[in-house]
Scaffold this motif. Structure first.
Motif, PDB file in Angstrom:
ATOM      1  N   MET A  82       0.822  -1.207   0.000  1.00  0.00           N
ATOM      2  CA  MET A  82       0.000   0.000   0.000  1.00  0.00           C
ATOM      3  C   MET A  82       0.856   1.257   0.000  1.00  0.00           C
ATOM      4  O   MET A  82       0.420   2.327  -0.415  1.00  0.00           O
ATOM      5  CB  MET A  82      -0.916  -0.004   1.234  1.00  0.00           C
ATOM      6  CG  MET A  82      -1.850   1.189   1.349  1.00  0.00           C
ATOM      7  SD  MET A  82      -3.066   0.979   2.683  1.00  0.00           S
ATOM      8  CE  MET A  82      -2.033   1.129   4.143  1.00  0.00           C
ATOM      9  N   ALA A  83       2.096   1.133   0.435  1.00  0.00           N
ATOM     10  CA  ALA A  83       2.975   2.297   0.546  1.00  0.00           C
ATOM     11  C   ALA A  83       3.437   2.791  -0.817  1.00  0.00           C
ATOM     12  O   ALA A  83       3.439   3.990  -1.093  1.00  0.00           O
ATOM     13  CB  ALA A  83       4.181   1.944   1.414  1.00  0.00           C
ATOM     14  N   ALA A  84       3.848   1.865  -1.670  1.00  0.00           N
ATOM     15  CA  ALA A  84       4.274   2.203  -3.031  1.00  0.00           C
ATOM     16  C   ALA A  84       3.511   1.292  -3.980  1.00  0.00           C
ATOM     17  O   ALA A  84       4.066   0.346  -4.528  1.00  0.00           O
ATOM     18  CB  ALA A  84       5.776   2.027  -3.180  1.00  0.00           C
ATOM     19  N   PRO A  85       2.222   1.538  -4.186  1.00  0.00           N
ATOM     20  CA  PRO A  85       1.376   0.600  -4.926  1.00  0.00           C
ATOM     21  C   PRO A  85       1.751   0.488  -6.395  1.00  0.00           C
ATOM     22  O   PRO A  85       2.265   1.431  -6.997  1.00  0.00           O
ATOM     23  CB  PRO A  85      -0.024   1.189  -4.754  1.00  0.00           C
ATOM     24  CG  PRO A  85       0.195   2.633  -4.465  1.00  0.00           C
ATOM     25  CD  PRO A  85       1.483   2.708  -3.703  1.00  0.00           C
ATOM     26  N   TYR A  86       1.468  -0.675  -6.950  1.00  0.00           N
ATOM     27  CA  TYR A  86       1.833  -0.967  -8.339  1.00  0.00           C
ATOM     28  C   TYR A  86       1.157  -0.042  -9.343  1.00  0.00           C
ATOM     29  O   TYR A  86       1.624   0.111 -10.480  1.00  0.00           O
ATOM     30  CB  TYR A  86       1.486  -2.420  -8.671  1.00  0.00           C
ATOM     31  CG  TYR A  86       0.009  -2.697  -8.794  1.00  0.00           C
ATOM     32  CD1 TYR A  86      -0.634  -2.600 -10.027  1.00  0.00           C
ATOM     33  CD2 TYR A  86      -0.749  -3.054  -7.680  1.00  0.00           C
ATOM     34  CE1 TYR A  86      -1.995  -2.841 -10.142  1.00  0.00           C
ATOM     35  CE2 TYR A  86      -2.099  -3.300  -7.788  1.00  0.00           C
ATOM     36  CZ  TYR A  86      -2.721  -3.185  -9.011  1.00  0.00           C
ATOM     37  OH  TYR A  86      -4.069  -3.421  -9.122  1.00  0.00           O
ATOM     38  N   MET A  87       0.076   0.618  -8.942  1.00  0.00           N
ATOM     39  CA  MET A  87      -0.646   1.498  -9.859  1.00  0.00           C
ATOM     40  C   MET A  87       0.158   2.747 -10.208  1.00  0.00           C
ATOM     41  O   MET A  87      -0.055   3.359 -11.257  1.00  0.00           O
ATOM     42  CB  MET A  87      -2.000   1.877  -9.256  1.00  0.00           C
ATOM     43  CG  MET A  87      -2.922   0.676  -9.084  1.00  0.00           C
ATOM     44  SD  MET A  87      -4.405   1.044  -8.110  1.00  0.00           S
ATOM     45  CE  MET A  87      -5.248   2.166  -9.220  1.00  0.00           C
ATOM     46  N   GLY A  88       1.103   3.131  -9.345  1.00  0.00           N
ATOM     47  CA  GLY A  88       1.959   4.273  -9.643  1.00  0.00           C
ATOM     48  C   GLY A  88       2.850   4.036 -10.852  1.00  0.00           C
ATOM     49  O   GLY A  88       2.835   4.819 -11.822  1.00  0.00           O
ATOM     50  N   PRO A  89       3.653   2.955 -10.851  1.00  0.00           N
ATOM     51  CA  PRO A  89       4.478   2.666 -12.028  1.00  0.00           C
ATOM     52  C   PRO A  89       3.670   2.494 -13.304  1.00  0.00           C
ATOM     53  O   PRO A  89       4.095   2.943 -14.376  1.00  0.00           O
ATOM     54  CB  PRO A  89       5.195   1.368 -11.640  1.00  0.00           C
ATOM     55  CG  PRO A  89       5.252   1.407 -10.164  1.00  0.00           C
ATOM     56  CD  PRO A  89       3.990   2.083  -9.721  1.00  0.00           C
TER      57      PRO A  89
END
Length: 468
Positions: free
Chosen positions: A390-397
């Protein structure tokens, strides 16, 4: 003074001021000789080498002369290379199950990335781990300076640094790799290498591409992806998500502080997430035994601190993820251990998993512009994310990859390990440049610590240029 004394003095001066490298055959906590080749040392960077960067180097356990060379950067900024070495992709780990607060025992990691690659774990930026500066001013660093220091670690001016001391690896394929906050620095270091090669520095570095795991690239993109992610994972209701989406106009991280409707919508979401483990939503939110600097460095929705890491340090409770960073704290601060690693005495007061004492300016908010330049070259890129982070979710990349305007070369599909779905992948191309995006099913923030077998398989296939 006789010749023996002069020779000893020369070695002492070299050890205290310049590069040093020592082969480590045994480690406190491990029974017998190490079954892999480990080297530690310091490399001086900066105009007068006032910064001394410490590293751990492990030769590939397969074919070191032919296997690629990975330079691995942990997150933070300020998390030691020991995080990668012991808790993530390195050749061994601690016996956490039997750790009682004394010197922990070391056990081997059967899924170490050193099975297929030579790896340098670096303590960077200065002030991280066992790295230090000879002057107080030398401790000041930033995104830009850290990237240049890491590049200088490999090459200084027209001469190799680490590579000069290890000429056998100059010809090996070189990849820059990192996770979490290190993901921002990866393309920046890659740019330094590209520019060095294009200006004709000899010998040329055999740079092939880069790897980013659960990384920060652009704070606005990556941090704003958290709210859509928690909605997709059923952690907030449709009503809460729609309210936030409308009232915040999709800007959750960098919201308008005067927008009271947005603030109210985010407060309701925050209450839903207050007992969720940010780095692995399936794990309990545990207490902590080991000291930590900032408890991850930012609040889920409201903080403006761009730090993506400063790892949450779980306890060794059976219900928690089986990592205990207090073991590394005990181990690395043991004087016998520091002597075995050839740590220079008096240079640091206390080793920390993730240092809160670095003087660091996060002066690059987005690394996207670096990627835009690098895609013009024929590099190979791997971007992977644990799908329960949840901290660096895959949706960002996925969003910033879309901005790069690449062509889909292999449609979204599952990738398998032993006949089971290990995650999903999609491949993109632009001329000779290719980027493989991967989710790791069930993994959290440091994906390979949750799914080591799957991540080693992913790396091996990707390095072999085979489809996942």
């Amino acid at each position: 003074m006789n010749s023996t004394g002069l020779y000893g003095l020369l070695l002492l001066l070299l050890f205290n001021n310049g590069a040093s490298q020592v082969i480590i055959k045994t480690l406190p906590g491990y029974s017998g000789n190490l079954p892999f080749k480990l080297e530690t040392g310091y490399i001086g960077v900066g105009e007068n080498e006032e910064v001394q960067l410490f590293y751990y180097f492990i030769e590939s356990e397969s074919n070191p002369n032919m296997d690629p060379l990975l330079l691995w950067m942990s997150g933070g900024p300020g998390c030691s290379g020991l995080v990668g070495f012991f808790y993530d992709i390195g050749p061994c780990t601690f016996d956490v199950e039997n750790f009682d607060g004394s010197l922990p025992s070391i056990i081997l990691n059967p899924y170490s990335w050193t099975k297929v690659a030579n790896i340098i774990f670096i303590d960077a930026p200065v002030g991280t781990g066992f790295s230090y500066a000879n002057t107080s001013q030398g401790y000041s660093s930033s995104d830009i300076k850290s990237a240049k220091d890491i590049f200088t670690f490999l090459r200084k001016n027209n001469a190799m640094q680490w590579l000069l001391n290890h000429p056998v690896f100059i010809k090996n394929r070189l990849y820059v790799a990192g996770e979490s906050y290190g993901g921002k620095l990866v393309p920046m270091v890659a740019m330094e290498i590209l520019q060095g090669n294009e200006t004709g520095l000899q010998p040329q570095m055999s740079f092939q591409g880069y790897i980013i795991g659960n990384g920060l690239t652009d704070s606005n993109i990556d941090f704003n992806a958290r709210i859509p992610y928690v909605h997709r994972m059923a952690l907030i209701s449709d009503e809460y998500f729609e309210s936030a989406k409308i009232n915040c106009d999709g800007k959750y991280y960098n919201r308008d502080p005067n927008n009271l409707q947005c603030t109210y919508a985010l407060q309701r979401i925050q209450k839903c997430l207050s007992h969720i483990n940010q780095v692995q939503i399936l794990d309990p939110k545990c207490g902590n035994r080991a000291p930590k600097p900032y408890d991850f460095g930012w609040d889920l929705t409201f903080s403006n601190d761009n730090s993506i890491d400063h790892l949450v340090l779980p306890t060794a409770d059976q219900e928690c993820h089986n990592q205990d960073y207090s073991a590394s704290d005990v181990w690395a601060n043991n004087q016998i251990v520091q002597k075995a690693l050839y740590i220079r005495k008096g240079m640091i007061t206390r080793w920390r998993t993730c240092s809160d004492r670095i003087s660091y300016n996060q002066n690059v908010e987005s690394a996207l512009e670096y990627h835009k330049i690098l895609i013009k070259k024929g590099y190979h890129v791997l971007v992977f994310n644990g799908d329960h982070d949840m901290a660096a979710p895959y949706m960002g990349p996925l969003k910033w990859i879309h901005i790069l305007n690449l062509t889909i070369d292999d449609d979204w599909r599952p990738w398998l390990v032993n006949g089971q779905v290990a995650g999903y992948t999609e491949k993109y191309k632009k001329n000779d440049f290719d980027l493989t995006f991967v989710t790791v099913k069930g993994a959290g923030h440091t994906a390979s610590s949750y799914k080591p077998k799957e991540c080693l398989t992913m790396l091996h296939r990707w390095l072999s240029r085979r489809p996942l």
